[in-house]
Design a protein around this motif. Sequence first.
Motif, PDB file in Angstrom:
ATOM      1  N   ALA A  38      -3.038  76.983 -42.832  1.00 31.49           N
ATOM      2  CA  ALA A  38      -4.306  77.597 -43.243  1.00 31.49           C
ATOM      3  C   ALA A  38      -4.149  78.321 -44.580  1.00 31.49           C
ATOM      4  N   LEU A  39      -3.028  78.995 -44.779  1.00 28.68           N
ATOM      5  CA  LEU A  39      -2.786  79.679 -46.051  1.00 28.68           C
ATOM      6  C   LEU A  39      -2.719  78.680 -47.208  1.00 28.68           C
ATOM      7  N   VAL A  40      -2.049  77.546 -46.972  1.00 27.15           N
ATOM      8  CA  VAL A  40      -1.969  76.508 -48.007  1.00 27.15           C
ATOM      9  C   VAL A  40      -3.371  75.998 -48.335  1.00 27.15           C
ATOM     10  N   ALA A  41      -4.148  75.712 -47.305  1.00 31.37           N
ATOM     11  CA  ALA A  41      -5.499  75.168 -47.510  1.00 31.37           C
ATOM     12  C   ALA A  41      -6.380  76.134 -48.297  1.00 31.37           C
ATOM     13  N   MET A  42      -6.128  77.428 -48.141  1.00 32.53           N
ATOM     14  CA  MET A  42      -6.936  78.440 -48.835  1.00 32.53           C
ATOM     15  C   MET A  42      -6.384  78.805 -50.201  1.00 32.53           C
ATOM     16  N   ASP A  43      -5.220  78.239 -50.577  1.00 32.86           N
ATOM     17  CA  ASP A  43      -4.525  78.606 -51.805  1.00 32.86           C
ATOM     18  C   ASP A  43      -4.283  80.118 -51.850  1.00 32.86           C
ATOM     19  N   ALA A  44      -3.719  80.613 -50.736  1.00 29.86           N
ATOM     20  CA  ALA A  44      -3.470  82.043 -50.574  1.00 29.86           C
ATOM     21  C   ALA A  44      -2.390  82.535 -51.537  1.00 29.86           C
ATOM     22  N   PRO A  45      -2.455  83.806 -51.900  1.00 33.19           N
ATOM     23  CA  PRO A  45      -1.435  84.382 -52.785  1.00 33.19           C
ATOM     24  C   PRO A  45      -0.132  84.637 -52.031  1.00 33.19           C
ATOM     25  N   ALA A  46       0.921  84.918 -52.773  1.00 32.79           N
ATOM     26  CA  ALA A  46       2.256  85.133 -52.189  1.00 32.79           C
ATOM     27  C   ALA A  46       2.253  86.244 -51.144  1.00 32.79           C
ATOM     28  N   ILE A  47       1.489  87.297 -51.359  1.00 35.23           N
ATOM     29  CA  ILE A  47       1.476  88.423 -50.416  1.00 35.23           C
ATOM     30  C   ILE A  47       1.038  87.972 -49.025  1.00 35.23           C
ATOM     31  N   SER A  48       0.170  86.982 -48.948  1.00 35.25           N
ATOM     32  CA  SER A  48      -0.266  86.473 -47.649  1.00 35.25           C
ATOM     33  C   SER A  48       0.877  85.766 -46.926  1.00 35.25           C
ATOM     34  N   TYR A  49       1.690  85.044 -47.672  1.00 41.92           N
ATOM     35  CA  TYR A  49       2.852  84.388 -47.072  1.00 41.92           C
ATOM     36  C   TYR A  49       3.903  85.416 -46.667  1.00 41.92           C
ATOM     37  N   GLN A  65      11.365  72.388 -41.688  1.00 38.51           N
ATOM     38  CA  GLN A  65      10.068  72.354 -41.005  1.00 38.51           C
ATOM     39  C   GLN A  65       8.949  72.753 -41.957  1.00 38.51           C
ATOM     40  N   LEU A  66       9.221  73.696 -42.822  1.00 35.23           N
ATOM     41  CA  LEU A  66       8.233  74.094 -43.821  1.00 35.23           C
ATOM     42  C   LEU A  66       7.951  72.941 -44.770  1.00 35.23           C
ATOM     43  N   GLN A  67       8.995  72.259 -45.212  1.00 32.98           N
ATOM     44  CA  GLN A  67       8.810  71.093 -46.075  1.00 32.98           C
ATOM     45  C   GLN A  67       8.021  70.006 -45.356  1.00 32.98           C
ATOM     46  N   ASP A  68       8.344  69.762 -44.089  1.00 26.68           N
ATOM     47  CA  ASP A  68       7.602  68.767 -43.307  1.00 26.68           C
ATOM     48  C   ASP A  68       6.127  69.139 -43.208  1.00 26.68           C
ATOM     49  N   LEU A  69       5.854  70.417 -43.017  1.00 27.03           N
ATOM     50  CA  LEU A  69       4.469  70.878 -42.950  1.00 27.03           C
ATOM     51  C   LEU A  69       3.744  70.589 -44.258  1.00 27.03           C
ATOM     52  N   LEU A  70       4.371  70.905 -45.379  1.00 30.34           N
ATOM     53  CA  LEU A  70       3.742  70.666 -46.677  1.00 30.34           C
ATOM     54  C   LEU A  70       3.505  69.180 -46.919  1.00 30.34           C
ATOM     55  N   VAL A  71       4.462  68.346 -46.516  1.00 27.24           N
ATOM     56  CA  VAL A  71       4.295  66.891 -46.642  1.00 27.24           C
ATOM     57  C   VAL A  71       3.134  66.419 -45.768  1.00 27.24           C
ATOM     58  N   ALA A  72       3.063  66.947 -44.555  1.00 23.77           N
ATOM     59  CA  ALA A  72       2.018  66.513 -43.611  1.00 23.77           C
ATOM     60  C   ALA A  72       0.609  66.868 -44.077  1.00 23.77           C
ATOM     61  N   ILE A  73       0.452  68.030 -44.694  1.00 22.80           N
ATOM     62  CA  ILE A  73      -0.904  68.454 -45.060  1.00 22.80           C
ATOM     63  C   ILE A  73      -1.287  68.092 -46.491  1.00 22.80           C
ATOM     64  N   ALA A  74      -0.337  67.621 -47.293  1.00 18.73           N
ATOM     65  CA  ALA A  74      -0.634  67.288 -48.693  1.00 18.73           C
ATOM     66  C   ALA A  74      -1.806  66.321 -48.856  1.00 18.73           C
ATOM     67  N   PRO A  75      -1.898  65.247 -48.050  1.00 18.23           N
ATOM     68  CA  PRO A  75      -3.036  64.334 -48.230  1.00 18.23           C
ATOM     69  C   PRO A  75      -4.387  64.972 -47.912  1.00 18.23           C
ATOM     70  N   VAL A  76      -4.358  66.031 -47.106  1.00 21.15           N
ATOM     71  CA  VAL A  76      -5.616  66.680 -46.710  1.00 21.15           C
ATOM     72  C   VAL A  76      -6.012  67.768 -47.699  1.00 21.15           C
ATOM     73  N   VAL A  77      -5.059  68.625 -48.070  1.00 21.91           N
ATOM     74  CA  VAL A  77      -5.393  69.760 -48.936  1.00 21.91           C
ATOM     75  C   VAL A  77      -5.194  69.467 -50.411  1.00 21.91           C
ATOM     76  N   THR A  79      -2.395  67.832 -53.653  1.00 17.83           N
ATOM     77  CA  THR A  79      -1.093  68.157 -54.234  1.00 17.83           C
ATOM     78  C   THR A  79      -1.110  69.480 -54.997  1.00 17.83           C
ATOM     79  N   ALA A  80      -2.209  69.801 -55.648  1.00 18.72           N
ATOM     80  CA  ALA A  80      -2.270  71.058 -56.398  1.00 18.72           C
ATOM     81  C   ALA A  80      -2.106  72.256 -55.472  1.00 18.72           C
ATOM     82  N   ARG A  81      -2.762  72.223 -54.333  1.00 19.52           N
ATOM     83  CA  ARG A  81      -2.633  73.332 -53.377  1.00 19.52           C
ATOM     84  C   ARG A  81      -1.233  73.392 -52.787  1.00 19.52           C
ATOM     85  N   VAL A  82      -0.636  72.236 -52.518  1.00 15.85           N
ATOM     86  CA  VAL A  82       0.714  72.213 -51.954  1.00 15.85           C
ATOM     87  C   VAL A  82       1.714  72.763 -52.970  1.00 15.85           C
ATOM     88  N   MET A  83       1.595  72.367 -54.223  1.00 18.97           N
ATOM     89  CA  MET A  83       2.505  72.869 -55.248  1.00 18.97           C
ATOM     90  C   MET A  83       2.296  74.369 -55.480  1.00 18.97           C
TER      91      MET A  83
END
Length: 118
Positions: A38-49, A65-77, A79-83
């Motif tokens: 959810a934080l990735v999808a919202m482009d949350a700031p570092a303080i939220s993480y 697992q964090l990398q797997d999560l980012l790979v899994a949601i990249a097509p939905v949210v 690449t800019a949000r994932v990066m």
Amino acid sequence: MATASETPVLDTIAAMTIDSVERCNMDDRTLILARVAALVAMDAPAISYLAHVTPAVKAEFTVEQLQDLLVAIAPVVGTARVMSAAGHIAEAFGVALALAEDEAEAIAQAGAESRGTF
């Protein structure tokens, strides 16, 4: 009327988070996955993480697992949000490590002072 606080916003966020966790029947790892996604999808700031570092560590959430999560949601949210999230997550972990180092130094200093070896 609520008791006055010097940090009303943080207190409110903490109370909301505690209430959410208490009402949720997810295991700790799944909860962290959902929140970070959810934080990735919202482009949350570092303080939220940063607020999720300790719970992630307690849930034994791994970097892989964090990398797997980012790979899994990249097509939905996207690449800019994932990066962007990757940078914010790295920043949050850096802050968490710096805080932990400061705390360790303070504990060591207090121990040295109590032994009279400062």
